[in-house]
Design a protein around this motif. Structure first.
Motif, PDB file in Angstrom:
ATOM      1  N   GLU A  52      57.641 -12.177  -7.514  1.00 21.93           N
ATOM      2  CA  GLU A  52      56.389 -11.856  -8.201  1.00 21.93           C
ATOM      3  C   GLU A  52      55.734 -10.567  -7.726  1.00 21.93           C
ATOM      4  OE1 GLU A  52      57.157 -14.593  -6.587  1.00 21.93           O
ATOM      5  OE2 GLU A  52      56.683 -16.399  -7.720  1.00 21.93           O
ATOM      6  N   THR A  53      55.953 -10.194  -6.440  1.00 22.14           N
ATOM      7  CA  THR A  53      55.154  -9.091  -5.892  1.00 22.14           C
ATOM      8  C   THR A  53      55.583  -7.725  -6.404  1.00 22.14           C
ATOM      9  OG1 THR A  53      56.530  -9.000  -3.907  1.00 22.14           O
ATOM     10  CG2 THR A  53      54.551 -10.379  -3.804  1.00 22.14           C
ATOM     11  N   SER A  54      56.876  -7.558  -6.672  1.00 24.71           N
ATOM     12  CA  SER A  54      57.333  -6.276  -7.239  1.00 24.71           C
ATOM     13  C   SER A  54      58.716  -6.462  -7.848  1.00 24.71           C
ATOM     14  CB  SER A  54      57.404  -5.194  -6.151  1.00 24.71           C
ATOM     15  OG  SER A  54      58.471  -5.461  -5.267  1.00 24.71           O
ATOM     16  N   ALA A  55      59.057  -5.562  -8.749  1.00 25.38           N
ATOM     17  CA  ALA A  55      60.393  -5.595  -9.358  1.00 25.38           C
ATOM     18  C   ALA A  55      61.465  -5.374  -8.296  1.00 25.38           C
ATOM     19  CB  ALA A  55      60.493  -4.541 -10.456  1.00 25.38           C
ATOM     20  N   GLU A  56      61.139  -4.550  -7.285  1.00 27.77           N
ATOM     21  CA  GLU A  56      62.107  -4.274  -6.210  1.00 27.77           C
ATOM     22  C   GLU A  56      62.377  -5.535  -5.393  1.00 27.77           C
ATOM     23  OE1 GLU A  56      59.577  -2.244  -7.050  1.00 27.77           O
ATOM     24  OE2 GLU A  56      60.914  -0.731  -7.908  1.00 27.77           O
ATOM     25  N   LYS A  60      67.355 -17.039 -12.614  1.00 32.35           N
ATOM     26  CA  LYS A  60      66.305 -17.459 -13.533  1.00 32.35           C
ATOM     27  C   LYS A  60      64.955 -17.214 -12.872  1.00 32.35           C
ATOM     28  CE  LYS A  60      65.288 -21.940 -14.641  1.00 32.35           C
ATOM     29  NZ  LYS A  60      63.856 -21.979 -14.266  1.00 32.35           N
ATOM     30  N   LEU A  61      63.979 -16.811 -13.671  1.00 37.44           N
ATOM     31  CA  LEU A  61      62.613 -16.660 -13.160  1.00 37.44           C
ATOM     32  C   LEU A  61      61.629 -17.162 -14.207  1.00 37.44           C
ATOM     33  CD1 LEU A  61      61.941 -14.013 -14.924  1.00 37.44           C
ATOM     34  CD2 LEU A  61      62.730 -12.744 -12.945  1.00 37.44           C
ATOM     35  N   GLU A  62      60.465 -17.592 -13.717  1.00 38.33           N
ATOM     36  CA  GLU A  62      59.440 -18.165 -14.589  1.00 38.33           C
ATOM     37  C   GLU A  62      58.409 -17.112 -14.969  1.00 38.33           C
ATOM     38  OE1 GLU A  62      57.683 -21.658 -12.852  1.00 38.33           O
ATOM     39  OE2 GLU A  62      59.631 -22.595 -12.469  1.00 38.33           O
ATOM     40  N   GLY A  63      58.185 -16.962 -16.278  1.00 42.41           N
ATOM     41  CA  GLY A  63      57.148 -16.043 -16.718  1.00 42.41           C
ATOM     42  C   GLY A  63      57.500 -15.356 -18.025  1.00 42.41           C
ATOM     43  N   LEU A  91      56.437 -10.292 -16.834  1.00 41.83           N
ATOM     44  CA  LEU A  91      57.624 -10.083 -16.008  1.00 41.83           C
ATOM     45  C   LEU A  91      58.658  -9.174 -16.681  1.00 41.83           C
ATOM     46  CD1 LEU A  91      58.081 -13.545 -14.287  1.00 41.83           C
ATOM     47  CD2 LEU A  91      57.418 -11.383 -13.248  1.00 41.83           C
ATOM     48  N   ALA A  92      58.303  -8.595 -17.808  1.00 40.81           N
ATOM     49  CA  ALA A  92      59.258  -7.736 -18.531  1.00 40.81           C
ATOM     50  C   ALA A  92      59.813  -6.608 -17.650  1.00 40.81           C
ATOM     51  CB  ALA A  92      58.629  -7.199 -19.806  1.00 40.81           C
ATOM     52  N   PRO A  93      58.957  -5.873 -16.898  1.00 38.65           N
ATOM     53  CA  PRO A  93      59.511  -4.801 -16.050  1.00 38.65           C
ATOM     54  C   PRO A  93      60.467  -5.350 -14.978  1.00 38.65           C
ATOM     55  CG  PRO A  93      57.122  -4.571 -16.286  1.00 38.65           C
ATOM     56  CD  PRO A  93      57.484  -5.914 -16.846  1.00 38.65           C
ATOM     57  N   THR A  94      60.170  -6.551 -14.468  1.00 39.90           N
ATOM     58  CA  THR A  94      61.029  -7.185 -13.458  1.00 39.90           C
ATOM     59  C   THR A  94      62.388  -7.541 -14.065  1.00 39.90           C
ATOM     60  OG1 THR A  94      59.098  -8.031 -12.306  1.00 39.90           O
ATOM     61  CG2 THR A  94      61.180  -9.169 -11.894  1.00 39.90           C
ATOM     62  N   ILE A  95      62.366  -8.097 -15.268  1.00 41.99           N
ATOM     63  CA  ILE A  95      63.617  -8.455 -15.954  1.00 41.99           C
ATOM     64  C   ILE A  95      64.437  -7.183 -16.226  1.00 41.99           C
ATOM     65  CG2 ILE A  95      64.580  -9.430 -18.086  1.00 41.99           C
ATOM     66  CD1 ILE A  95      62.084 -11.326 -18.118  1.00 41.99           C
ATOM     67  N   ALA A 126      65.175 -16.211 -18.596  1.00 40.10           N
ATOM     68  CA  ALA A 126      63.721 -16.336 -18.473  1.00 40.10           C
ATOM     69  C   ALA A 126      63.325 -17.797 -18.695  1.00 40.10           C
ATOM     70  CB  ALA A 126      63.031 -15.417 -19.472  1.00 40.10           C
ATOM     71  N   HIS A 127      62.086 -18.134 -18.400  1.00 39.20           N
ATOM     72  CA  HIS A 127      61.613 -19.526 -18.472  1.00 39.20           C
ATOM     73  C   HIS A 127      60.134 -19.478 -18.825  1.00 39.20           C
ATOM     74  CE1 HIS A 127      61.291 -23.626 -16.058  1.00 39.20           C
ATOM     75  NE2 HIS A 127      60.558 -23.638 -17.161  1.00 39.20           N
ATOM     76  N   ILE A 128      59.787 -19.978 -20.013  1.00 36.74           N
ATOM     77  CA  ILE A 128      58.384 -19.955 -20.451  1.00 36.74           C
ATOM     78  C   ILE A 128      57.944 -21.350 -20.904  1.00 36.74           C
ATOM     79  CG2 ILE A 128      58.514 -17.504 -21.112  1.00 36.74           C
ATOM     80  CD1 ILE A 128      58.567 -18.419 -24.066  1.00 36.74           C
ATOM     81  N   GLY A 129      56.667 -21.490 -21.183  1.00 37.25           N
ATOM     82  CA  GLY A 129      56.109 -22.795 -21.553  1.00 37.25           C
ATOM     83  C   GLY A 129      55.552 -23.427 -20.299  1.00 37.25           C
ATOM     84  N   LEU A 130      55.984 -24.653 -19.983  1.00 36.78           N
ATOM     85  CA  LEU A 130      55.574 -25.275 -18.721  1.00 36.78           C
ATOM     86  C   LEU A 130      56.395 -24.629 -17.614  1.00 36.78           C
ATOM     87  CD1 LEU A 130      55.501 -29.115 -17.884  1.00 36.78           C
ATOM     88  CD2 LEU A 130      55.280 -27.243 -16.287  1.00 36.78           C
ATOM     89  N   THR A 131      55.739 -23.786 -16.841  1.00 33.72           N
ATOM     90  CA  THR A 131      56.406 -23.122 -15.722  1.00 33.72           C
ATOM     91  C   THR A 131      55.910 -23.813 -14.448  1.00 33.72           C
ATOM     92  OG1 THR A 131      54.659 -21.456 -15.980  1.00 33.72           O
ATOM     93  CG2 THR A 131      56.829 -20.901 -16.842  1.00 33.72           C
ATOM     94  N   PRO A 132      56.737 -24.710 -13.885  1.00 30.86           N
ATOM     95  CA  PRO A 132      56.256 -25.569 -12.785  1.00 30.86           C
ATOM     96  C   PRO A 132      55.718 -24.819 -11.572  1.00 30.86           C
ATOM     97  CG  PRO A 132      58.312 -26.423 -13.677  1.00 30.86           C
ATOM     98  CD  PRO A 132      58.091 -25.091 -14.320  1.00 30.86           C
ATOM     99  N   GLN A 133      56.225 -23.606 -11.318  1.00 31.77           N
ATOM    100  CA  GLN A 133      55.709 -22.845 -10.174  1.00 31.77           C
ATOM    101  C   GLN A 133      54.244 -22.470 -10.379  1.00 31.77           C
ATOM    102  OE1 GLN A 133      58.392 -19.540  -9.500  1.00 31.77           O
ATOM    103  NE2 GLN A 133      60.170 -20.882  -9.203  1.00 31.77           N
ATOM    104  N   ARG A 134      53.763 -22.513 -11.620  1.00 29.66           N
ATOM    105  CA  ARG A 134      52.361 -22.182 -11.922  1.00 29.66           C
ATOM    106  C   ARG A 134      51.564 -23.427 -12.301  1.00 29.66           C
ATOM    107  NH1 ARG A 134      53.039 -16.592 -15.530  1.00 29.66           N
ATOM    108  NH2 ARG A 134      54.604 -15.634 -14.183  1.00 29.66           N
TER     109      ARG A 134
END
Ligand SMILES: Nc1nc(=O)c2c([nH]1)NC[C@@H]1CN(c3ccc(C(=O)N[C@@H](CCC(=O)O)C(=O)O)cc3)CN21
Ligand SMILES: CC(C)C(=O)C(=O)O
Ligand SMILES: [Mg+2]
Length: 264
Positions: free
Chosen positions: A71-75, A94-97, A101-105, A117-125
Motif C-alpha cells: 500500500e505504501t508505494s508502487a516500489e 493478488k492485491l485488494e483495491g 491501486l492502478a499505478p501499483t498494478i 485485482a480484488h474488489i468489493g468486500l476487501t477483507p483487509q479493509r
C-alpha cells in the motif's frame, strides 16, 4: 480457482484438477487461527506459498499480498511481488483495491508479474467497511465498483476477484470489463469462481458467509477419526500384534528370551 495453504491442500487441488490455486491471506484465519487476515506477514505467507508450490505443479499459482506489503508505494509493492515469485514460487500476485491501486498494478505488471485485482468486500479493509459486509448494494456504489473494475483492467490486471457483491452488479461488471472475473459471493454471472478450501471442505466453522457451500465434512471426519484412535488406544485395540508391530530377526526371539532370563 480454490485457495490452498499447505502441501496436502495443494495436492488435493492438483488431483481435483483446479485451474488456479490461490494462496489466500485467509490462511491467517483458517490455518493460523488469527482473528483477521491483517496479522499475517509476508514471511509467513511465503512459508505457505513454498509448501503449496511443492504440492500443486499443474494449476496456475497466485499469492495474496498480505496487508502492509503493497500500500505504501508502487516500489514497495513491486519488491513484495518479486519476493512472492522468487521466494514463494508463485506465478502471479493478488492485491485488494480498485482505481487507487492502478499505478501499483501498472508497476508490478510492467516487469512481467501478472496481477489479480480484488474488489468489493476487501477483507483487509474490513474495519472501514464496517465488517465483512456485502458491497455495492446501492446503484451509486455499484457504479463505483464498475469504475474500479475498469480501472484495474486498464492498469493491466489479468483478472479481478469480485467478493460479496450483488449478482446483478457482478454480471454487469463481467460483461463490461475485458478481463475474466472470479466471483466469491458474486453469483454465476462471473467468469470463474473461488472459495476458501477449508470452507469448501467443511473444516473452518468460525465464519459462515452465505456464499459458502460445503462440499465435504472433512472437519467432522477428522474429529471422528481422531476420537476413534483415542478410544482404540485407551482400550488397547491399537496397535494390533503382528498387524502394526515388527518381529525380531529369525531365531533371535529365543536367544533374547534366554539372555533376558540369564540377566534377570
Ligand atoms: N474461512 C474464510 N472464508 C472466507 O471466505 C474468508 C475468510 N475466511 N477470511 C477472510 C475473508 C472474510 N470473508 C467473509 C467473512 C464473512 C462474511 C459474512 O459473513 N458476510 C455476511 C454478509 C453480511 C451482510 O453484509 O449482509 C453473510 O451473511 O454472508 C463474508 C466474507 C471472506 N474471506
Ligand atoms: C477468498 C479469496 C479471494 C482470498 O482473498 C483469500 O482467500 O484470502
Ligand atoms: Mg485474501
Amino acid at each position: 480457482m480454490m485457495t490452498a495453504h499447505d502441501y496436502p491442500s495443494a495436492m488435493f487441488c492438483e488431483r481435483a484438477e483446479l485451474d488456479v490455486v490461490l494462496v489466500g491471506d485467509s490462511l491467517a484465519m483458517v490455518a493460523l487461527g488469527y482473528e483477521s487476515t491483517n496479522q499475517v506477514t509476508l514471511d509467513e505467507m511465503l512459508h505457505h506459498c513454498r509448501a503449496v508450490a511443492r504440492g500443486a505443479k499443474t494449476p496456475f499459482l497466485i499469492g495474496d499480498l498480505p496487508f502492509g506489503t503493497y500500500e505504501t508505494s508502487a516500489e514497495h509493492a513491486l519488491r513484495s511481488s518479486i519476493r512472492m515469485v522468487q521466494d514463494g514460487r508463485m506465478e502471479a500476485v493478488k492485491l485488494e483495491g480498485g482505481h487507487e491501486l492502478a499505478p501499483t498494478i501498472r508497476k508490478i505488471t510492467s516487469v512481467g508479474i501478472p496481477v489479480l485485482a480484488h474488489i468489493g468486500l476487501t477483507p483487509q479493509r474490513a474495519a472501514s467497511l464496517g465488517g465483512f459486509r456485502v458491497q455495492g448494494k446501492t446503484a451509486d456504489r455499484a457504479l463505483r465498483l464498475i469504475d474500479d473494475a475498469l480501472a484495474v483492467a486498464d492498469a493491466g490486471a489479468f483478472a479481478v476477484v469480485l467478493e460479496a457483491i450483488p449478482e446483478a452488479v457482478a454480471t454487469e461488471i463481467t460483461k463490461r470489463v475485458g478481463i475474466p472475473t472470479i466471483g466469491i459471493g458474486a453469483g454465476a454471472g462471473c467468469s470463474g469462481q473461488v472459495l476458501v478450501a477449508l470452507d469448501a471442505l467443511g473444516v473452518y466453522d468460525r465464519l459462515s458467509p452465505k456464499f459458502c457451500k460445503t462440499y465435504g465434512e472433512v472437519g467432522k471426519m477428522s474429529t471422528d477419526a481422531l476420537a476413534a484412535y483415542v478410544k482404540d488406544v485407551r482400550e488397547r485395540k491399537f496397535p494390533e500384534s503382528g498387524k502394526h508391530t515388527y518381529p525380531m530377526a529369525k531365531g533371535e526371539e529365543d536367544k533374547f528370551a534366554a539372555a533376558v532370563a540369564k540377566s534377570a
